[in-house]
Design a protein around this motif. Structure first.
Motif, mmCIF file in Angstrom:
data_model
loop_
_atom_site.group_PDB
_atom_site.id
_atom_site.type_symbol
_atom_site.label_atom_id
_atom_site.label_comp_id
_atom_site.label_asym_id
_atom_site.label_seq_id
_atom_site.Cartn_x
_atom_site.Cartn_y
_atom_site.Cartn_z
ATOM 1 N N ALA A 46 -61.830 3.411 -59.235
ATOM 2 C CA ALA A 46 -60.867 3.439 -58.137
ATOM 3 C C ALA A 46 -59.533 2.999 -58.727
ATOM 4 O O ALA A 46 -59.353 1.840 -59.082
ATOM 5 C CB ALA A 46 -61.303 2.510 -57.003
ATOM 6 N N THR A 52 -58.135 -6.251 -59.791
ATOM 7 C CA THR A 52 -58.777 -6.893 -58.638
ATOM 8 C C THR A 52 -60.236 -7.199 -58.954
ATOM 9 O O THR A 52 -60.757 -8.270 -58.596
ATOM 10 C CB THR A 52 -58.655 -5.994 -57.391
ATOM 11 N N PHE A 53 -60.894 -6.256 -59.651
ATOM 12 C CA PHE A 53 -62.250 -6.503 -60.137
ATOM 13 C C PHE A 53 -62.225 -7.717 -61.078
ATOM 14 O O PHE A 53 -63.095 -8.599 -61.014
ATOM 15 C CB PHE A 53 -62.756 -5.263 -60.890
ATOM 16 N N GLY A 56 -62.378 -11.007 -59.290
ATOM 17 C CA GLY A 56 -63.722 -11.386 -58.845
ATOM 18 C C GLY A 56 -64.546 -11.936 -59.988
ATOM 19 O O GLY A 56 -65.209 -12.980 -59.866
ATOM 20 N N LEU A 57 -64.476 -11.265 -61.126
ATOM 21 C CA LEU A 57 -65.245 -11.698 -62.291
ATOM 22 C C LEU A 57 -64.741 -13.060 -62.794
ATOM 23 O O LEU A 57 -65.532 -13.933 -63.166
ATOM 24 C CB LEU A 57 -65.142 -10.628 -63.392
ATOM 25 N N THR A 84 -52.684 -11.212 -54.421
ATOM 26 C CA THR A 84 -54.081 -11.630 -54.256
ATOM 27 C C THR A 84 -54.490 -12.541 -55.420
ATOM 28 O O THR A 84 -55.087 -13.600 -55.212
ATOM 29 C CB THR A 84 -54.996 -10.390 -54.181
ATOM 30 N N VAL B 49 -61.685 -15.516 -49.897
ATOM 31 C CA VAL B 49 -60.749 -14.857 -50.809
ATOM 32 C C VAL B 49 -59.865 -13.918 -49.989
ATOM 33 O O VAL B 49 -60.288 -12.822 -49.628
ATOM 34 C CB VAL B 49 -61.485 -14.036 -51.898
ATOM 35 N N PRO B 50 -58.659 -14.336 -49.677
ATOM 36 C CA PRO B 50 -57.780 -13.449 -48.910
ATOM 37 C C PRO B 50 -57.181 -12.385 -49.826
ATOM 38 O O PRO B 50 -56.770 -12.686 -50.941
ATOM 39 C CB PRO B 50 -56.669 -14.384 -48.403
ATOM 40 N N VAL B 51 -57.163 -11.161 -49.366
ATOM 41 C CA VAL B 51 -56.580 -10.073 -50.164
ATOM 42 C C VAL B 51 -55.398 -9.467 -49.405
ATOM 43 O O VAL B 51 -55.262 -9.650 -48.193
ATOM 44 C CB VAL B 51 -57.608 -8.965 -50.469
ATOM 45 N N ALA B 52 -54.591 -8.702 -50.142
ATOM 46 C CA ALA B 52 -53.391 -8.124 -49.551
ATOM 47 C C ALA B 52 -53.691 -6.786 -48.884
ATOM 48 O O ALA B 52 -52.918 -6.312 -48.058
ATOM 49 C CB ALA B 52 -52.322 -7.939 -50.625
ATOM 50 N N GLY B 55 -58.765 -2.353 -49.554
ATOM 51 C CA GLY B 55 -59.394 -1.690 -50.700
ATOM 52 C C GLY B 55 -59.660 -2.651 -51.848
ATOM 53 O O GLY B 55 -60.473 -2.380 -52.730
ATOM 54 N N GLU B 56 -58.978 -3.792 -51.822
ATOM 55 C CA GLU B 56 -59.232 -4.800 -52.851
ATOM 56 C C GLU B 56 -60.551 -5.532 -52.623
ATOM 57 O O GLU B 56 -61.124 -6.085 -53.564
ATOM 58 C CB GLU B 56 -58.110 -5.842 -52.855
ATOM 59 N N ALA B 59 -63.431 -4.352 -54.725
ATOM 60 C CA ALA B 59 -63.245 -4.610 -56.156
ATOM 61 C C ALA B 59 -63.479 -6.084 -56.481
ATOM 62 O O ALA B 59 -64.143 -6.420 -57.467
ATOM 63 C CB ALA B 59 -61.852 -4.180 -56.598
ATOM 64 N N VAL B 60 -62.984 -6.974 -55.621
ATOM 65 C CA VAL B 60 -63.229 -8.401 -55.833
ATOM 66 C C VAL B 60 -64.730 -8.670 -55.725
ATOM 67 O O VAL B 60 -65.323 -9.358 -56.569
ATOM 68 C CB VAL B 60 -62.468 -9.284 -54.810
ATOM 69 N N ALA B 62 -67.167 -6.641 -56.239
ATOM 70 C CA ALA B 62 -67.871 -6.086 -57.404
ATOM 71 C C ALA B 62 -67.803 -7.067 -58.579
ATOM 72 O O ALA B 62 -68.820 -7.340 -59.230
ATOM 73 C CB ALA B 62 -67.259 -4.741 -57.789
ATOM 74 N N GLY B 63 -66.624 -7.591 -58.843
ATOM 75 C CA GLY B 63 -66.471 -8.562 -59.936
ATOM 76 C C GLY B 63 -67.318 -9.798 -59.704
ATOM 77 O O GLY B 63 -67.944 -10.337 -60.627
ATOM 78 N N ASP B 85 -61.255 5.013 -51.334
ATOM 79 C CA ASP B 85 -61.520 5.272 -52.744
ATOM 80 C C ASP B 85 -62.241 4.099 -53.421
ATOM 81 O O ASP B 85 -62.975 4.296 -54.385
ATOM 82 C CB ASP B 85 -60.213 5.590 -53.488
ATOM 83 N N SER B 86 -62.037 2.908 -52.916
ATOM 84 C CA SER B 86 -62.764 1.756 -53.473
ATOM 85 C C SER B 86 -64.236 1.806 -53.086
ATOM 86 O O SER B 86 -65.111 1.493 -53.889
ATOM 87 C CB SER B 86 -62.187 0.431 -52.958
ATOM 88 N N ILE B 90 -66.198 2.391 -56.419
ATOM 89 C CA ILE B 90 -66.745 1.110 -56.874
ATOM 90 C C ILE B 90 -68.107 0.858 -56.242
ATOM 91 O O ILE B 90 -69.120 0.795 -56.925
ATOM 92 C CB ILE B 90 -65.765 -0.054 -56.576
#
Ligand code: TPP
Lengths: 195, 171
Positions: A46, A52-53, A56-57, A84, B49-52, B55-56, B59-60, B62-63, B85-86, B90
């Protein structure tokens, strides 16, 4: 301007046990350079989400450094990632953007405001601990060690020579070392003990 | 209109998160989840975990999953559209057990709604091949546990829709 492989060689020497996450044209370049593929994962599924991934990691593995090689077009697609990441302040995250001014993978079309906007400036103002910009390899080589030992999140913009890909996508050669992301994730999880 | 008792209590959601060992809630709030957000922030076992941008969240997540944690994404259906798309590139393609709690804005029990966010929600999930459950009230909350079980067993993303027609998570 810097040849991306030359910059990556410097990072490879210093990476230690860092996990490295390249994307876009940085993928092939990193594959030419890496010595520890089990700790590398290409994140391109993506567009814009590699950093962003990485966040998380980085949060899940706070004792391991995470290095991401982002594309400039990719970062523009997901600029919010800077806020973020800055919001969570991962100490172990090193966010490189490979600024070539173009969408290299899709034929080299210019990205919006190419050469005018400052990625390092945006990252700094978003709240990264530190933000750097290099267009001279020697300068980067001198500072790389200390930068990679700084407390993150650290942002490093590298002005690189574009590698424009014009072959139709079906005819592009796969890098002989390339692994599907899914397989690379399996290898990484085994490596860090999270499978 | 007569006022009604809240039928889905935000504390129930927190209980479900704890029961399923959730470590992180990756979130972009909406008005429906405001009170839940406050409760999560106060809950020490949950890292918010706040995101902007929604779609993030995938991804967060996943990590976090690759790094050994157990996240949940908390967004609105509008945010799920934004995340197309995420979710595809992902969550689906990498086969990751990403549980997404999605506020069902515009949802009504009788199905007639002027809100296109609600009208497109289920066709969108069908198009992405996402399995989903609906939670309307406290008694339905164990569907979150079912979602976790299935997501981890089959390495697949799953959506839990929050369809509280009257109250959302308001006090
Ligand atoms: C959401 C989305 N939009 C467009 C594309 C098509 N696309 C694939 S690679 C790419 C360019 C990436 O540019 P950049 O991040 O600057 O990296 P570079 O290719 O220059 O290394 C684009 C636009 C895509 N994959 N996904």
């Amino acid at each position: 301007m810097i040849e991306q492989r030359e910059m990556m060689k410097v990072v490879e020497k210093l990476r230690g046990d860092a996990i490295v996450l390249p994307t876009m044209t940085g993928n092939g370049a990193w594959l030419d350079v890496t010595q520890n593929q089990d700790r590398d994962v290409s994140i391109g599924g993506a567009m814009g989400k590699a950093s962003t991934f990485a966040l998380g990691l980085a949060m899940a593995q706070p004792d391991t450094n995470i290095i991401v090689f982002d594309g400039d077009g990719s970062l523009e697609m997901n600029l919010g990632t800077l806020a973020t990441i800055a919001g969570k302040k991962p100490k172990n995250l090193y966010h490189f953007v490979l600024e070539n001014g173009v969408y290299g993978t899709t034929g080299g079309q210019p990205i919006p405001s190419a050469g005018e906007l400052s990625f390092a400036g945006i990252a700094r103002e978003a709240g990264y601990k530190a933000a750097y910009e290099f267009d001279d390899l020697e300068e980067f080589t001198l500072q790389a060690d200390s930068i990679l030992n700084e407390e993150g999140p650290v942002f490093v913009c590298i002005k690189i020579v574009p590698e424009v890909q014009n072959e139709p996508i079906g005819r592009r050669k796969r890098h002989p070392k390339a692994r599907p992301t899914k397989d690379a994730l399996v290898a990484l999880r085994k490596e860090i003990g999270t499978s | 209109m007569a006022s009604q008792q809240a039928i889905l209590n935000p504390a129930t959601m927190i209980e479900e998160f704890k029961k399923n060992g959730v470590s992180h809630v990756v979130a972009l709030p909406d008005s429906e989840t405001n009170f839940l957000y406050e409760l999560m922030d106060a809950e020490s076992s949950l890292d918010v975990v706040p995101v902007a941008r929604e779609g993030e969240t995938m991804a967060v997540a996943a990590g976090l999953i690759v790094g050994g944690k157990r996240p949940v994404c908390l967004i609105q259906n509008t945010g799920m559209f934004e995340s197309g798309d995420s979710i595809r590139g992902i969550a689906v393609d990498l086969g990751l057990p990403i549980v997404m709690i999605v506020g069902y804005r515009g949802w009504t029990r009788h199905g007639v709604t002027p809100d296109s966010a609600a009208r497109f929600t289920e066709p969108y999930m069908d198009a992405w091949g996402l399995k989903y459950y609906l939670v309307e009230r406290d008694e339905d909350a164990d569907r979150i546990s079912i979602a976790f079980e299935e997501a981890y067993e089959n390495n697949t993303p799953i959506v839990v829709l929050i369809g509280d027609e009257y109250h959302g998570f308001n006090r």
